[in-house]
Design a protein around this motif. Structure first.
Motif, PDB file in Angstrom:
ATOM      1  N   SER A   1      59.511  59.642  28.440  1.00  0.00           N
ATOM      2  CA  SER A   1      59.400  59.256  27.032  1.00  0.00           C
ATOM      3  C   SER A   1      60.609  59.757  26.244  1.00  0.00           C
ATOM      4  O   SER A   1      61.287  60.701  26.648  1.00  0.00           O
ATOM      5  CB  SER A   1      58.110  59.826  26.429  1.00  0.00           C
ATOM      6  OG  SER A   1      58.166  61.238  26.396  1.00  0.00           O
TER       7      SER A   1
ATOM      8  N   ASN B   1      58.637  64.498  26.902  1.00  0.00           N
ATOM      9  CA  ASN B   1      57.494  65.303  27.354  1.00  0.00           C
ATOM     10  C   ASN B   1      56.435  64.517  28.119  1.00  0.00           C
ATOM     11  O   ASN B   1      55.420  65.087  28.500  1.00  0.00           O
ATOM     12  CB  ASN B   1      56.866  66.042  26.178  1.00  0.00           C
ATOM     13  CG  ASN B   1      56.449  65.115  25.062  1.00  0.00           C
ATOM     14  OD1 ASN B   1      56.831  63.950  25.037  1.00  0.00           O
ATOM     15  ND2 ASN B   1      55.673  65.618  24.126  1.00  0.00           N
ATOM     16  N   TRP B   2      56.652  63.227  28.369  1.00  0.00           N
ATOM     17  CA  TRP B   2      55.711  62.422  29.147  1.00  0.00           C
ATOM     18  C   TRP B   2      56.468  61.556  30.143  1.00  0.00           C
ATOM     19  O   TRP B   2      57.556  61.061  29.853  1.00  0.00           O
ATOM     20  CB  TRP B   2      54.861  61.532  28.243  1.00  0.00           C
ATOM     21  CG  TRP B   2      53.894  62.329  27.439  1.00  0.00           C
ATOM     22  CD1 TRP B   2      54.083  62.813  26.169  1.00  0.00           C
ATOM     23  CD2 TRP B   2      52.616  62.797  27.853  1.00  0.00           C
ATOM     24  NE1 TRP B   2      52.982  63.536  25.778  1.00  0.00           N
ATOM     25  CE2 TRP B   2      52.069  63.544  26.785  1.00  0.00           C
ATOM     26  CE3 TRP B   2      51.867  62.644  29.016  1.00  0.00           C
ATOM     27  CZ2 TRP B   2      50.815  64.141  26.842  1.00  0.00           C
ATOM     28  CZ3 TRP B   2      50.617  63.235  29.085  1.00  0.00           C
ATOM     29  CH2 TRP B   2      50.101  63.970  28.001  1.00  0.00           C
TER      30      TRP B   2
ATOM     31  N   VAL C   1      50.464  57.875  33.308  1.00  0.00           N
ATOM     32  CA  VAL C   1      51.305  58.837  32.603  1.00  0.00           C
ATOM     33  C   VAL C   1      50.839  60.252  32.951  1.00  0.00           C
ATOM     34  O   VAL C   1      49.662  60.464  33.257  1.00  0.00           O
ATOM     35  CB  VAL C   1      51.309  58.655  31.070  1.00  0.00           C
ATOM     36  CG1 VAL C   1      51.888  57.303  30.673  1.00  0.00           C
ATOM     37  CG2 VAL C   1      49.948  58.857  30.478  1.00  0.00           C
ATOM     38  N   GLN C   2      51.790  61.172  32.914  1.00  0.00           N
ATOM     39  CA  GLN C   2      51.530  62.598  33.117  1.00  0.00           C
ATOM     40  C   GLN C   2      52.504  63.382  32.252  1.00  0.00           C
ATOM     41  O   GLN C   2      53.573  62.871  31.903  1.00  0.00           O
ATOM     42  CB  GLN C   2      51.724  62.975  34.583  1.00  0.00           C
ATOM     43  CG  GLN C   2      50.609  62.481  35.465  1.00  0.00           C
ATOM     44  CD  GLN C   2      50.707  63.022  36.875  1.00  0.00           C
ATOM     45  OE1 GLN C   2      50.978  62.265  37.778  1.00  0.00           O
ATOM     46  NE2 GLN C   2      50.468  64.311  37.057  1.00  0.00           N
ATOM     47  N   PRO C   3      52.153  64.628  31.924  1.00  0.00           N
ATOM     48  CA  PRO C   3      53.113  65.450  31.192  1.00  0.00           C
ATOM     49  C   PRO C   3      54.409  65.602  31.986  1.00  0.00           C
ATOM     50  O   PRO C   3      54.401  65.538  33.214  1.00  0.00           O
ATOM     51  CB  PRO C   3      52.403  66.801  31.062  1.00  0.00           C
ATOM     52  CG  PRO C   3      50.958  66.480  31.201  1.00  0.00           C
ATOM     53  CD  PRO C   3      50.889  65.321  32.154  1.00  0.00           C
TER      54      PRO C   3
ATOM     55  N   TRP D   1      59.076  52.723  27.862  1.00  0.00           N
ATOM     56  CA  TRP D   1      58.678  53.296  26.573  1.00  0.00           C
ATOM     57  C   TRP D   1      59.351  52.557  25.438  1.00  0.00           C
ATOM     58  O   TRP D   1      60.534  52.218  25.518  1.00  0.00           O
ATOM     59  CB  TRP D   1      59.097  54.769  26.493  1.00  0.00           C
ATOM     60  CG  TRP D   1      58.386  55.648  27.453  1.00  0.00           C
ATOM     61  CD1 TRP D   1      58.841  56.075  28.667  1.00  0.00           C
ATOM     62  CD2 TRP D   1      57.094  56.221  27.290  1.00  0.00           C
ATOM     63  NE1 TRP D   1      57.904  56.866  29.275  1.00  0.00           N
ATOM     64  CE2 TRP D   1      56.821  56.985  28.440  1.00  0.00           C
ATOM     65  CE3 TRP D   1      56.135  56.162  26.277  1.00  0.00           C
ATOM     66  CZ2 TRP D   1      55.633  57.685  28.613  1.00  0.00           C
ATOM     67  CZ3 TRP D   1      54.956  56.868  26.449  1.00  0.00           C
ATOM     68  CH2 TRP D   1      54.714  57.615  27.598  1.00  0.00           C
TER      69      TRP D   1
ATOM     70  N   ALA E   1      51.309  60.596  21.395  1.00  0.00           N
ATOM     71  CA  ALA E   1      51.603  61.771  22.199  1.00  0.00           C
ATOM     72  C   ALA E   1      52.217  62.835  21.309  1.00  0.00           C
ATOM     73  O   ALA E   1      53.180  62.583  20.610  1.00  0.00           O
ATOM     74  CB  ALA E   1      52.568  61.407  23.324  1.00  0.00           C
TER      75      ALA E   1
ATOM     76  N   SER F   1      51.131  68.403  24.342  1.00  0.00           N
ATOM     77  CA  SER F   1      50.361  68.104  25.556  1.00  0.00           C
ATOM     78  C   SER F   1      49.132  67.244  25.273  1.00  0.00           C
ATOM     79  O   SER F   1      48.364  66.958  26.180  1.00  0.00           O
ATOM     80  CB  SER F   1      49.938  69.403  26.240  1.00  0.00           C
ATOM     81  OG  SER F   1      49.104  70.135  25.370  1.00  0.00           O
TER      82      SER F   1
ATOM     83  N   TRP G   1      47.257  63.650  24.203  1.00  0.00           N
ATOM     84  CA  TRP G   1      47.568  62.255  24.497  1.00  0.00           C
ATOM     85  C   TRP G   1      46.419  61.366  24.052  1.00  0.00           C
ATOM     86  O   TRP G   1      45.256  61.717  24.228  1.00  0.00           O
ATOM     87  CB  TRP G   1      47.776  62.110  26.003  1.00  0.00           C
ATOM     88  CG  TRP G   1      48.016  60.712  26.432  1.00  0.00           C
ATOM     89  CD1 TRP G   1      47.083  59.813  26.853  1.00  0.00           C
ATOM     90  CD2 TRP G   1      49.256  60.023  26.447  1.00  0.00           C
ATOM     91  NE1 TRP G   1      47.678  58.617  27.150  1.00  0.00           N
ATOM     92  CE2 TRP G   1      49.020  58.723  26.900  1.00  0.00           C
ATOM     93  CE3 TRP G   1      50.554  60.395  26.116  1.00  0.00           C
ATOM     94  CZ2 TRP G   1      50.021  57.780  27.040  1.00  0.00           C
ATOM     95  CZ3 TRP G   1      51.558  59.463  26.263  1.00  0.00           C
ATOM     96  CH2 TRP G   1      51.292  58.170  26.718  1.00  0.00           C
TER      97      TRP G   1
END
Length: 170
Positions: free
Chosen positions: A83, A87-88, A103-105, A126, A149, A152, A154
């Motif tokens: 992103s 952070n994503w 999606v994940q951190p 994105w 987002a 952390s 979402w």
């Protein structure tokens, strides 16, 4: 793909992930063997898949070319994109039996992935404002998911069709 500062380009050449000064001067520099997916917004790392693997890894662009694992599962993961806020991570995985968008951190992608697509999907991208995630549906339509987002936390809306397909994606 472009470096964060726009001074270099990265590309796939003869099985290698290569970087070169954007004005074309100098020789291409081999960074590592693999297929590049994205450069982090801060320009410090590049997301890639090693040869013969469908895991997502990161390589440092600080001259050390140190490799760090990112997503390593028995499934195939590809097309990892970070992103704009950095952070994503969005990517596609076939762990459900078909490719879906998750999606994940980032960079610590050690949580349960959140599924964004509802009927399959590839090629996550994105929006510049970071509030939307686009992807290509199995029939070729362009889909969008509104996201929120912050740090952390979402939130995500329901995927909606933006453009009817099919579109060539290979």
């Amino acid at each position: 793909m472009w470096s964060a500062d726009g001074l270099r380009v990265f590309f796939f050449m003869n099985g290698d992930l290569v970087g070169q000064v954007a004005d074309g001067t100098g020789m291409p520099e081999k960074i590592i063997a693999g297929l590049p997916w994205d450069v982090t917004p801060d320009g410090s790392r590049l997301i890639f898949s090693p040869p013969g693997s469908r895991d997502l890894m990161m390589v440092r662009l600080d001259g050390t070319h140190r490799v760090e694992p990112l997503i390593q599962t028995p499934a195939n993961e590809r097309n990892g994109v970070v992103s704009r806020a950095g952070n994503w991570l969005a990517y596609e995985s076939d762990k459900s039996g078909r490719y879906e968008i998750y999606v994940q951190p980032f960079p610590n992608a050690n949580t349960v992935p959140l599924k964004m697509s509802d009927s399959g999907g590839t090629r996550p991208l994105w929006a510049r404002n970071g509030q939307e995630l686009f992807y290509v549906a199995p029939g070729g339509a362009i889909m969008s998911v509104r996201v929120g987002a912050s740090g952390s936390s979402w939130s995500a809306g329901t995927p909606v069709k933006v453009l009817e397909g099919p579109y060539e994606t290979e």
